[in-house]
Each structure stands twice: as structure tokens, then as C-alpha cells.
Design a protein around this motif. Structure first.
Motif, PDB file in Angstrom:
ATOM      1  N   GLY A   7       0.805  -1.213   0.000  1.00 23.70           N
ATOM      2  CA  GLY A   7       0.000   0.000   0.000  1.00 23.70           C
ATOM      3  C   GLY A   7       0.838   1.264   0.000  1.00 23.70           C
ATOM      4  O   GLY A   7       0.309   2.366   0.014  1.00 23.70           O
ATOM      5  N   LEU A  10       0.169   3.914  -2.907  1.00 23.61           N
ATOM      6  CA  LEU A  10      -0.981   4.797  -2.755  1.00 23.61           C
ATOM      7  C   LEU A  10      -0.678   5.917  -1.764  1.00 23.61           C
ATOM      8  O   LEU A  10      -1.112   7.056  -1.940  1.00 23.61           O
ATOM      9  CB  LEU A  10      -2.214   4.008  -2.314  1.00 23.61           C
ATOM     10  CG  LEU A  10      -3.507   4.799  -2.235  1.00 23.61           C
ATOM     11  CD1 LEU A  10      -3.824   5.480  -3.562  1.00 23.61           C
ATOM     12  CD2 LEU A  10      -4.639   3.889  -1.818  1.00 23.61           C
ATOM     13  N   HIS A  11       0.108   5.627  -0.740  1.00 24.60           N
ATOM     14  CA  HIS A  11       0.493   6.656   0.226  1.00 24.60           C
ATOM     15  C   HIS A  11       1.337   7.736  -0.452  1.00 24.60           C
ATOM     16  O   HIS A  11       1.144   8.931  -0.213  1.00 24.60           O
ATOM     17  CB  HIS A  11       1.269   6.020   1.379  1.00 24.60           C
ATOM     18  CG  HIS A  11       1.712   6.993   2.421  1.00 24.60           C
ATOM     19  ND1 HIS A  11       0.850   7.571   3.319  1.00 24.60           N
ATOM     20  CD2 HIS A  11       2.931   7.514   2.684  1.00 24.60           C
ATOM     21  CE1 HIS A  11       1.513   8.398   4.088  1.00 24.60           C
ATOM     22  NE2 HIS A  11       2.787   8.382   3.721  1.00 24.60           N
ATOM     23  N   VAL A  13       1.315   8.508  -3.678  1.00 25.41           N
ATOM     24  CA  VAL A  13       0.413   9.253  -4.571  1.00 25.41           C
ATOM     25  C   VAL A  13      -0.422  10.239  -3.769  1.00 25.41           C
ATOM     26  O   VAL A  13      -0.578  11.403  -4.153  1.00 25.41           O
ATOM     27  CB  VAL A  13      -0.491   8.288  -5.369  1.00 25.41           C
ATOM     28  CG1 VAL A  13      -1.585   9.042  -6.095  1.00 25.41           C
ATOM     29  CG2 VAL A  13       0.332   7.470  -6.346  1.00 25.41           C
ATOM     30  N   HIS A  14      -0.954   9.821  -2.627  1.00 25.96           N
ATOM     31  CA  HIS A  14      -1.756  10.715  -1.777  1.00 25.96           C
ATOM     32  C   HIS A  14      -0.937  11.929  -1.347  1.00 25.96           C
ATOM     33  O   HIS A  14      -1.423  13.065  -1.393  1.00 25.96           O
ATOM     34  CB  HIS A  14      -2.271   9.966  -0.544  1.00 25.96           C
ATOM     35  CG  HIS A  14      -2.989  10.848   0.411  1.00 25.96           C
ATOM     36  ND1 HIS A  14      -2.354  11.444   1.471  1.00 25.96           N
ATOM     37  CD2 HIS A  14      -4.272  11.254   0.459  1.00 25.96           C
ATOM     38  CE1 HIS A  14      -3.231  12.191   2.131  1.00 25.96           C
ATOM     39  NE2 HIS A  14      -4.407  12.085   1.536  1.00 25.96           N
ATOM     40  N   ILE A  25      -8.144  12.880  -3.412  1.00 19.94           N
ATOM     41  CA  ILE A  25      -8.410  11.633  -4.118  1.00 19.94           C
ATOM     42  C   ILE A  25      -9.758  11.099  -3.659  1.00 19.94           C
ATOM     43  O   ILE A  25      -9.985  10.924  -2.458  1.00 19.94           O
ATOM     44  CB  ILE A  25      -7.314  10.580  -3.848  1.00 19.94           C
ATOM     45  CG1 ILE A  25      -5.960  11.094  -4.304  1.00 19.94           C
ATOM     46  CG2 ILE A  25      -7.649   9.269  -4.549  1.00 19.94           C
ATOM     47  CD1 ILE A  25      -4.795  10.187  -3.966  1.00 19.94           C
ATOM     48  N   LEU A  27     -12.594   8.037  -3.596  1.00 18.06           N
ATOM     49  CA  LEU A  27     -12.568   6.581  -3.590  1.00 18.06           C
ATOM     50  C   LEU A  27     -13.983   6.047  -3.666  1.00 18.06           C
ATOM     51  O   LEU A  27     -14.864   6.487  -2.919  1.00 18.06           O
ATOM     52  CB  LEU A  27     -11.898   6.061  -2.319  1.00 18.06           C
ATOM     53  CG  LEU A  27     -12.075   4.580  -1.995  1.00 18.06           C
ATOM     54  CD1 LEU A  27     -11.397   3.720  -3.050  1.00 18.06           C
ATOM     55  CD2 LEU A  27     -11.549   4.261  -0.617  1.00 18.06           C
ATOM     56  N   SER A  29     -15.791   2.204  -3.614  1.00 19.95           N
ATOM     57  CA  SER A  29     -15.482   0.806  -3.387  1.00 19.95           C
ATOM     58  C   SER A  29     -16.771   0.017  -3.178  1.00 19.95           C
ATOM     59  O   SER A  29     -17.688   0.488  -2.509  1.00 19.95           O
ATOM     60  CB  SER A  29     -14.587   0.667  -2.155  1.00 19.95           C
ATOM     61  OG  SER A  29     -14.233  -0.680  -1.948  1.00 19.95           O
ATOM     62  N   SER A  35     -12.216  -1.396  -6.332  1.00 19.35           N
ATOM     63  CA  SER A  35     -12.193   0.017  -5.953  1.00 19.35           C
ATOM     64  C   SER A  35     -11.755   0.875  -7.121  1.00 19.35           C
ATOM     65  O   SER A  35     -10.998   0.446  -7.977  1.00 19.35           O
ATOM     66  CB  SER A  35     -11.220   0.239  -4.792  1.00 19.35           C
ATOM     67  OG  SER A  35     -11.587  -0.536  -3.676  1.00 19.35           O
ATOM     68  N   PHE A  37     -10.187   4.824  -7.802  1.00 20.16           N
ATOM     69  CA  PHE A  37      -9.617   6.036  -7.228  1.00 20.16           C
ATOM     70  C   PHE A  37      -9.637   7.124  -8.287  1.00 20.16           C
ATOM     71  O   PHE A  37      -9.291   6.872  -9.436  1.00 20.16           O
ATOM     72  CB  PHE A  37      -8.160   5.792  -6.799  1.00 20.16           C
ATOM     73  CG  PHE A  37      -8.026   4.754  -5.729  1.00 20.16           C
ATOM     74  CD1 PHE A  37      -8.063   5.120  -4.400  1.00 20.16           C
ATOM     75  CD2 PHE A  37      -7.851   3.423  -6.058  1.00 20.16           C
ATOM     76  CE1 PHE A  37      -7.930   4.159  -3.403  1.00 20.16           C
ATOM     77  CE2 PHE A  37      -7.716   2.457  -5.068  1.00 20.16           C
ATOM     78  CZ  PHE A  37      -7.761   2.830  -3.746  1.00 20.16           C
TER      79      PHE A  37
END
Length: 48
Positions: A7, A10-11, A13-14, A25, A27, A29, A35, A37
Motif C-alpha cells: 500500500g 498509494l500513500h 500518490v496521496h 483523491i 474513492l 469501493s 475500488s 480512485f
């Protein structure tokens, strides 16, 4: 190992989207369907 990612991607990218670019972002799901994004970015990044 070999069972999936941590993960961390994604951290990263955030942090870029929210910190550097001033966006967010979204989400969506649904159990069993995965999911989605979606980044929301301002037309002009902060500090530009």
C-alpha cells in the motif's frame, strides 16, 4: 512476500496529490467488485 503490495504506492500518490498539487483523491469501493480512485486537481497548483 508474494501475497500483495504494502500500500506504500498509494500513500506516495496521496502525498503528492494532496501536498504538492493541492488536490484530493476520491474513492469508490464495492465489496466483490473492487475500488476506483479518482484524483481531483486544481487548475493551478498552489505556489505556481
Amino acid at each position: 512476500m508474494g501475497s500483495g503490495g504494502s500500500g506504500l504506492g498509494l500513500h506516495v500518490v496521496h502525498n503528492i496529490v494532496s501536498g504538492v498539487l493541492g488536490g484530493s483523491i476520491d474513492l469508490e469501493s464495492e465489496p466483490g467488485k473492487g475500488s476506483t480512485f479518482g484524483p481531483r486537481l486544481p487548475a493551478i497548483a498552489p505556489g505556481s
